[in-house]
Scaffold this motif. Sequence first.
Motif, short mmCIF file in Angstrom:
data_model
loop_
_atom_site.label_atom_id
_atom_site.label_comp_id
_atom_site.label_asym_id
_atom_site.label_seq_id
_atom_site.Cartn_x
_atom_site.Cartn_y
_atom_site.Cartn_z
N ILE A 1 37.16 7.91 45.62
CA ILE A 1 35.92 7.97 44.84
C ILE A 1 36.19 8.00 43.33
O ILE A 1 35.53 7.26 42.58
N PRO A 2 37.15 8.80 42.83
CA PRO A 2 37.45 8.74 41.39
C PRO A 2 37.90 7.35 40.95
O PRO A 2 37.54 6.90 39.85
N SER B 1 34.87 5.28 40.68
CA SER B 1 34.11 5.69 39.50
C SER B 1 34.59 4.95 38.26
O SER B 1 33.80 4.53 37.41
N SER C 1 32.52 2.29 35.89
CA SER C 1 32.43 2.41 34.43
C SER C 1 32.82 1.12 33.75
O SER C 1 32.17 0.68 32.78
N ASP D 1 26.59 5.01 39.92
CA ASP D 1 26.86 6.43 40.18
C ASP D 1 26.05 6.92 41.38
O ASP D 1 26.52 7.75 42.17
N LEU E 1 27.86 5.82 44.35
CA LEU E 1 29.05 6.66 44.54
C LEU E 1 28.67 7.99 45.18
O LEU E 1 29.41 8.51 46.03
N ASP E 2 27.55 8.56 44.78
CA ASP E 2 27.09 9.81 45.39
C ASP E 2 26.85 9.61 46.89
O ASP E 2 27.21 10.47 47.71
N ARG F 1 30.22 9.21 48.57
CA ARG F 1 30.91 10.50 48.63
C ARG F 1 30.46 11.30 49.85
O ARG F 1 31.24 12.02 50.47
#
Length: 221
Positions: free
Chosen positions: A106-107, A110, A114, A156, A159-160, A163
């Motif tokens: 996940i990071p 992210s 970006s 984002d 991504l949530d 996650r």
Amino acid sequence: MDSLSSNVVDHHGFYQTIVGTKSNRVYGTILCRGDISAKNCSLCALNSTRVASNDCPKSRDVIIWFRWCFLRYSNDSFFGEMQETTVATANYTDIEDDPSLVLQGIPFMSGVASAASVNSFMFHTEVLNINQSEKRYGMAQCTRDISRKDCIRCLDGQLDLSRNVNENKKRWETYGYNCFMWYNDYQFYFHNGSTLLLSGEFFEFWLFINYNCLSYQFEIH
């Protein structure tokens, strides 16, 4: 909606148009995945409009997701408006065996998100080098009618979701109205650039993901 498939390549993989007047006005958008060739973009766009015409002939709000392109049209204006609707797909038996890889996925994505939000075509691919023999591959893209701020906000949000439902998966994809993400343990994209390829191999493959036909009202020609 024929103008969508016929104009998308000339506009670098993203095109919007308005047809009709007053109550019969239709707003349409088409987006091709940023790594595919112009030929594949054109054919995927054409195929998506055919699905819309055949399966949603009188719908006033239609969304078609293919792996290589995205089509939407509606009689309500949606241009420039970020919407957070998301469809998530994954192989739920394809689990990461190493907990440390779960913590990196996940990071890593992210960072991909970006980078996509600031690129001129709102598209980015990246590789996570885990060790000499193992890698993870990520890709993110937004429709280019939304702002960069809305692009990262949209990604984002995906991504949530990932996650919560996909974090321990080796392979997952998310498809929205304005943004899209892909994560995999093999290189699934065709190049490392950030614009639609104007040449390249032709692959007769555009995996169908999902579609919505909403509120029957008019017929598309």
